[in-house]
Motif scaffolding. Structure first.
Motif, PDB file in Angstrom:
ATOM      1  N   THR B 446     -21.475  -8.344  38.196  1.00  0.00           N
ATOM      2  CA  THR B 446     -22.080  -8.808  36.944  1.00  0.00           C
ATOM      3  C   THR B 446     -21.155  -9.742  36.156  1.00  0.00           C
ATOM      4  N   THR B 448     -19.272 -12.432  34.231  1.00  0.00           N
ATOM      5  CA  THR B 448     -19.721 -13.739  33.750  1.00  0.00           C
ATOM      6  C   THR B 448     -18.885 -14.896  34.294  1.00  0.00           C
ATOM      7  N   ASN B 554     -21.612 -11.612  25.159  1.00  0.00           N
ATOM      8  CA  ASN B 554     -22.931 -12.226  24.994  1.00  0.00           C
ATOM      9  C   ASN B 554     -22.843 -13.739  24.891  1.00  0.00           C
ATOM     10  N   GLU B 556     -20.448 -15.594  26.357  1.00  0.00           N
ATOM     11  CA  GLU B 556     -20.153 -16.057  27.728  1.00  0.00           C
ATOM     12  C   GLU B 556     -21.456 -16.156  28.513  1.00  0.00           C
ATOM     13  N   LYS B 557     -22.256 -15.113  28.350  1.00  0.00           N
ATOM     14  CA  LYS B 557     -23.534 -15.036  29.043  1.00  0.00           C
ATOM     15  C   LYS B 557     -24.445 -16.205  28.610  1.00  0.00           C
ATOM     16  N   ASN B 560     -23.307 -19.433  30.054  1.00  0.00           N
ATOM     17  CA  ASN B 560     -23.763 -19.552  31.443  1.00  0.00           C
ATOM     18  C   ASN B 560     -25.243 -19.908  31.521  1.00  0.00           C
ATOM     19  N   ASP B 571     -26.483 -11.092  39.753  1.00  0.00           N
ATOM     20  CA  ASP B 571     -25.654  -9.934  39.413  1.00  0.00           C
ATOM     21  C   ASP B 571     -25.636  -8.906  40.548  1.00  0.00           C
ATOM     22  N   TYR B 605     -28.189  -3.162  32.056  1.00  0.00           N
ATOM     23  CA  TYR B 605     -28.840  -4.125  31.154  1.00  0.00           C
ATOM     24  C   TYR B 605     -29.317  -3.428  29.878  1.00  0.00           C
ATOM     25  N   HIS B 608     -26.708  -2.879  27.382  1.00  0.00           N
ATOM     26  CA  HIS B 608     -26.282  -4.120  26.733  1.00  0.00           C
ATOM     27  C   HIS B 608     -27.359  -4.725  25.838  1.00  0.00           C
ATOM     28  N   TRP B 610     -30.097  -6.153  27.167  1.00  0.00           N
ATOM     29  CA  TRP B 610     -30.511  -7.349  27.893  1.00  0.00           C
ATOM     30  C   TRP B 610     -31.813  -7.056  28.642  1.00  0.00           C
ATOM     31  N   SER B 615     -32.179 -10.450  33.068  1.00  0.00           N
ATOM     32  CA  SER B 615     -30.768 -10.261  32.662  1.00  0.00           C
ATOM     33  C   SER B 615     -30.439 -10.965  31.342  1.00  0.00           C
ATOM     34  N   TYR B 616     -31.392 -11.654  30.741  1.00  0.00           N
ATOM     35  CA  TYR B 616     -31.093 -12.421  29.522  1.00  0.00           C
ATOM     36  C   TYR B 616     -30.948 -11.513  28.297  1.00  0.00           C
TER      37      TYR B 616
END
Ligand code: SF4
Ligand code: SF4
Ligand code: SF4
Lengths: 95, 642
Positions: B446, B448, B554, B556-557, B560, B571, B605, B608, B610, B615-616
């Motif tokens: 997972t 990032t 978040n 970093e995500k 990406n 992931d 997820y 988090h 998400w 995965s968003y």
């Protein structure tokens, strides 16, 4: 005064501790112990500054229970010997 | 509140290589929300890179960050980071290294250094307190990192100068080029060296003469003294990271023949034991400021065999696993040679191992032949071929030009269904053996930054002598054995814990190897909160750290999502990890259970906030972290989680 310390890892944590002893903050500039690279061989040269050298000279850590450089060294056995030798030479000169 | 900013140097230095402009801005506005180093860097990257920027575009920025505790003797505080839009995954790129340049940067007065633009000819950057100069580097260009540093030290008559530099690999835009600290430490992975090369920047030298102050010096030094006791009797310094060799064999965590096998063949286990190699050729330790274990580096002098005469400090586990055993090379000293060569050329060891490992497996299977390789035979175990290919990668010569792209892109170039053997996560060559260690696997897959075990993997699973009772307390988790590598229970929560731990370490500049990452008895978030609070003179709690780290993650995500197509499928572990059981060794027959892994990913997820399908991150999650603007941005590109 310079000493060879074959098992010194060159981390300079002692320099940061020493600057704290003198000034209450951290820098390489305000340290009386200098860790100097050797050419290819193991370990480093430990230099302890005295009057006449550029920089703040070592005062043998007056006022500290244990010399701060020693207290923060992860390879302290060797450094202890070096300091003992240095301190006794300093005492001789003083007497 | 006092006006003085403690622990931090106080300024961010910006150098534009296109027009020579040099400026500074205060660090203060970033500290509360982003902490330092990697945290501030991702904020700057997200805010300042337009979505159409590409990695080698002069508009890309290369950001060095000295950890917030650098310059103090806090335990393990010596890491500098580098962050950018990277050429390997196409998204967030970041790497860290022990760094005297980092300490000097702070003593010179700067917490971060932002490199912008592109020089028209090769240059190096000189930072000496307030004196910042962009200097000609034409005579350094083309040289290895070792030769370039020797030359500059000699020219300036200063044998103690510290530098970070790129080698030929960075100059030639090898995707996995990395930046080298002095001669023996690397800002690993993600191809940050290629970005530095694209800017025509060969080297950065920093010399600082100022001091760093902490707000509560007595409390701070008391903590340093007290926590140093946690390392008494530890032998983690003795062989450095190679310490894990035995444990890796137990958990089938050794890479053999490009991950086809997960253990070293028993008859070779002792012969190539890297700890024996270290014992035999060690001439002294090599350490960095504050290090609690007395340094994981070992200075080695190889006195016999094919690499006789080599003197270097290259005893990193990662090189052993990612090149030597991946390529089934039996000469015990090969890891030292390979590591030294990669450092000289400025090459990431994982790209070298990943690309050559893929090629050797394809050769084994007849997918690649001598027609592709320019006549080279790619037999397992051939050390000379491996070294020749590493050189060819760095100079992009012959078949090396394809391998220089890394295994994922090389497989696309060659085609012929060779991608199954390209072991990568999000396009980045993989080093981590994923089968057999569930928390390590989840954290790596997972990540990032595209694989890597330093942004969430449960490293402790893979290290010896960790006690489960203690682990339960440290991680504050109610499962029977949090470090049972084969168990899925609690692993999502543990990975989240490590995501926080690693991000706080990275932002403050603390070495993971000095923390509970490897030994459950070492310092952890509460100790680090004590250091940091005493240093800045304001109470910062573990909960504060958690919030800051999740904000960073978040972002970093989101970064990406802006620059790549990553989604849930990215992931996952590699296809081989999901399809094949472990073929031999102690865990023979064990396989990642796809349904269990999917359930674990759902749980991850959910923890988090998400979206499980994509995965968003969701709007609620982002807004809770103060990232409303980011939620708006993601909504515009249709990547907001539901
Ligand atoms: S003993 Fe001397 S060198 Fe060591 S910390 Fe004290 S003043 Fe510095
Ligand atoms: S004397 Fe000790 S503290 Fe100083 S550099 Fe050497 S090992 Fe590090
Ligand atoms: S353990 Fe190794 S990497 Fe970590 S601070 Fe010590 S010398 Fe540096």
């Amino acid at each position: 005064m310079k000493f060879d310390m074959p098992n010194c890892g060159g981390c300079k944590t002692c320099e940061l501790a020493c600057s704290f002893h003198h000034q209450g903050d951290f820098s390489f500039a305000a340290s009386s112990i200098k860790i100097i690279k050797k050419n290819g061989e193991a370990g480093y040269i430990v230099e302890l500054l005295e009057e006449g050298d550029a920089g703040i000279s070592c005062d043998c850590c007056v006022g500290e229970e244990i010399p701060l450089c020693l207290e923060h060294c992860a390879h302290s056995d060797f450094l202890r010997e070096i300091l003992e030798e240095f301190f006794s030479k300093r005492r001789q000169i003083a007497e | 509140m006092s006006e003085h900013l403690y622990a931090y140097a106080g300024k961010i230095l910006r150098v534009n290589l296109s027009n020579g402009e040099i400026s500074t801005e205060p660090t203060t506005k970033y500290i509360d929300d982003w902490l330092g180093s990697t945290g501030i860097a991702i904020k700057i990257l997200y805010d300042e890179l337009q979505p159409w920027v590409t990695p080698y575009d002069p508009m890309n920025k290369l950001i060095f960050g000295a950890g917030a505790l650098l310059g103090t003797p806090a335990i393990g505080a010596n890491k500098m980071s580098v962050s950018t839009l990277g050429p390997v995954t196409g998204g967030w790129a970041s790497g860290l290294s022990d760094s005297y340049v980092g300490l000097h940067l702070k003593y010179a007065g700067y917490d971060l250094l932002v490199i912008e633009g592109k020089a028209s000819t090769p240059v190096y950057l000189w930072i000496e307190d307030e004196r910042i100069e962009i200097r000609d580097a034409s005579r350094l260009w083309g040289k290895t990192t070792w030769d370039a540093l020797d030359l500059i030290r000699e020219e300036l008559n200063d044998p103690d100068l510290h530098a970070v530099s790129i080698g030929p690999a960075g100059e030639n835009l090898v995707r996995g080029a990395c930046i080298i600290q002095d001669k023996n430490r690397a800002f690993g992975r993600c191809g940050t060296g290629a970005v530095m090369g694209s800017k025509n920047l060969k080297m950065i030298i920093a010399k600082g003469s100022h001091a760093i102050k902490v707000a509560q010096p007595e409390r701070f030094m008391q903590a340093v003294k007290e926590y140093r006791k946690l390392y008494e009797g530890s032998n983690l310094g003795k062989y450095g990271t190679l310490h894990c060799y035995g444990r890796k064999q137990e958990i089938s965590g050794n890479n053999w023949k490009n991950f086809q096998e997960s253990s070293i063949p028993e008859e070779l286990f002792e012969k190539i034991d890297p700890r024996i190699t270290v014992k035999k050729y060690e001439i002294g330790p090599e350490s960095f400021p504050g290090c609690g274990v007395g340094g994981c580096g070992r200075r080695l002098h190889i006195t016999e065999g094919p690499y006789k005469g080599l003197k270097t400090t290259s005893n990193q586990w990662e090189t052993f696993s990612t090149i030597q055993t991946r390529l089934a090379i039996e000469e015990p000293t090969f890891m030292v040679k390979a590591n030294a060569l990669c450092n000289q050329l400025g090459l990431d060891v994982n790209l070298v191992g990943g690309a050559i490992g893929w090629a050797m497996e394809c050769y084994q299977r007849g997918i690649i032949t001598e027609k592709d390789t320019g006549g080279m035979k790619l037999e397992w175990g051939d050390a000379a071929v491996a070294l020749e290919l590493a050189e060819k990668i760095a100079y992009r010569k012959g078949f090396g030009n394809i391998l220089a792209e890394g295994c994922a892109k090389a497989a696309q170039i060659i085609g012929r269904d060779s991608d199954y053997y390209a072991m990568h996560i999000k396009g980045q060559d993989l080093y981590e053996v994923l089968r057999g260690s569930v928390g390590w696997c989840l954290g790596t897959a997972t990540s990032t930054r595209g694989g890597g075990h330093t942004t969430g993997a449960l490293i402790t699973e893979t290290f010896p002598n960790n006690d489960k009772e203690k682990a339960r307390k440290v991680f504050n988790i109610d499962v029977d054995d949090p470090l049972d590598a084969l168990s899925y229970e609690g692993k999502a929560q543990l990975v989240k814990y490590m995501e926080v731990s690693h991000r706080i370490n990275n932002s403050l500049g603390i070495c993971h190897y000095n923390t509970i990452s490897v030994d459950i008895n070492f310092i952890n978030l509460p100790h680090i909160a004590e250091f940091y609070s005493a240093a800045i003179g304001r109470e910062v709690s573990v909960d504060d750290f958690e919030e800051i780290a999740m904000r960073q993650l978040n972002l970093e995500k989101a970064f990406n999502l802006r620059f790549t197509d990553f989604a849930r499928a990215d992931d996952l572990p590699t296809p081989r990890d999901l399809a094949e059981p472990i073929p031999s060794g102690k865990l023979r027959g064990w396989r990642i259970d796809r349904a269990e892994y999917d359930r674990l990913l759902d749980e991850y997820y959910e923890l988090h906030g998400w979206d499980k399908e994509t995965s968003y991150p969701t709007r609620a999650t982002l807004e809770k972290l103060g990232l409303k603007q980011v939620a708006d941005d993601l909504e515009k590109i249709n990547k907001l989680g539901k």
